[in-house]
Motif scaffolding. Structure first.
Motif, short mmCIF file in Angstrom:
data_model
loop_
_atom_site.label_atom_id
_atom_site.label_comp_id
_atom_site.label_asym_id
_atom_site.label_seq_id
_atom_site.Cartn_x
_atom_site.Cartn_y
_atom_site.Cartn_z
N GLU A 1 -4.35 4.53 -6.63
CA GLU A 1 -5.02 5.22 -5.42
C GLU A 1 -5.69 6.72 -5.81
O GLU A 1 -4.59 7.38 -6.85
CB GLU A 1 -4.73 5.15 -4.09
N ASP B 1 0.71 -1.21 0.15
CA ASP B 1 0.09 0.10 0.01
C ASP B 1 0.78 1.43 0.06
O ASP B 1 1.96 1.22 0.44
CB ASP B 1 -0.72 -0.06 1.15
N ASP B 2 0.35 2.21 -0.54
CA ASP B 2 0.93 3.55 -0.47
C ASP B 2 2.43 3.51 -0.88
O ASP B 2 3.48 4.27 -0.60
CB ASP B 2 1.10 4.07 0.77
#
Ligand code: C2E
Ligand code: MG
Ligand code: MG
Ligand code: MG
Length: 286
Positions: A237, A180-181
């Motif tokens: 995202e 993630d990220d």
């Protein structure tokens, strides 16, 4: 007894510390109560397959709905919960909610839908993580491939070797694991190739920065190439505008997630909006 200035400062510091610990304990107790009262709600945000524009799955995001206060977003309390050791309870609570939701979908014949759950580094490092995870999915009869485990990039750098081995095992057992990220921390590119992940989630800052900074496009293109070269999938995202969607489709990005499609919404709303009728409802942009 004569007190030195130094001594007084020490006492003062001690009291502050004590107060802080008491406050943290209060928070911890309040949180345990909230778990019992089901004040935490699972919100879902769709992930869109950019090739078909269909909803491929969802990310589970926690919302603390305190009566008379309202909904508090996770960034304000997750760090605290990580510090006072309650985060694992919350993460597993969310996993149970996700499994219950998936169970409902499976019962309706939807075999394709999957949910990703965020796990804190602190939770992953618990000795009992692996057994608890398996116990929960087995209890709900949810196959491992319907669960994606999201671990933030910065956490990967701090995971002890045995935890990395455990993730490797989870991958072999059919779970999907995502970073993630991606791009927000300090990843060592050499390490990414060795991690047991299947998906990279590009941090939302990249698309945000792209508006007005031409060279950001190049970085997003490189991230997509990097993922594909390593045999990984990539999701962007923070997709907020139609141009983002077209750009990501043009450069062959696999999935997208963001307010353009939907904000995170309560599970029931998600079902009504995306999963009633057909098994995978094509997204109409209204
Ligand atoms: P994350 O895992 O990176 O989740 C994505 C965050 O971006 C979510 O914030 C989501 O609401 C937000 N977002 C999605 N699309 C857009 C967009 O188009 N524009 C903008 N500006 N934001 C967008 P949220 O729900 O506030 O969650 C924040 C973070 O809290 C998450 O970041 C995750 O790290 C953590 N978190 C959430 N739920 C859990 C949980 O159950 N357990 C743990 N350990 N962490 C959680
Ligand atoms: Mg996430
Ligand atoms: Mg993220
Ligand atoms: Mg984040």
């Amino acid at each position: 007894i004569a007190k030195s200035i130094e001594g007084e400062a020490f006492v003062w510091y001690d009291e502050r510390l004590l107060k802080k610990i008491q406050m943290e304990n209060e928070y911890k107790k309040r949180m345990q109560y909230a778990l019992e009262m089901e004040e935490f709600k699972m919100y879902l945000q769709p992930k869109i397959d950019l090739a078909t524009m269909e909803v491929a799955g969802a990310e589970a995001l926690v919302r603390w709905d305190i009566p008379e206060v309202g909904i508090i977003p996770p960034d304000s309390y997750i760090p605290l919960f990580e510090k006072n050791g309650s985060i694992a309870d919350l993460d597993f609570y969310m996993l149970k909610k996700a499994c219950a939701y998936l169970r409902g979908q499976l019962d309706r014949g939807n075999e394709f839908f999957s949910i990703s759950v965020n796990f804190s580094r602190v939770t992953l490092c618990q000795q009992t993580f692996h057994s608890t995870l398996l116990e929960i999915i087995n209890r709900f009869g949810v196959p491992s491939r319907r669960i994606e485990i999201e671990v933030t990039e910065s956490a990967f750098n701090e995971l002890p070797y045995p935890v990395l081995l455990m993730l490797e095992r989870l991958k072999d057992e059919g779970f999907r694991i995502s970073m993630d990220d991606f791009g927000a921390g300090y990843s060592n590119l050499n390490m990414i190739g060795k991690l047991p992940i299947q998906i990279i989630k590009l941090d939302r800052e990249f698309l945000k920065e792209m508006d007005g900074h031409e060279n950001m496009r190049g970085i997003v293109i490189c991230a997509v190439d990097l993922a594909h070269t390593m045999g990984l999938e990539i999701i962007c995202e923070g997709v907020e505008r139609e141009e983002h969607v077209h750009f990501l489709q043009d450069i062959g990005c696999d999935y997208a997630q963001g307010f353009y499609f939907s904000k995170p919404i309560p599970g029931e709303t998600f079902t009504e909006k995306y999963l009633t009728g057909e098994m995978r409802v094509p997204l109409s942009n209204s």
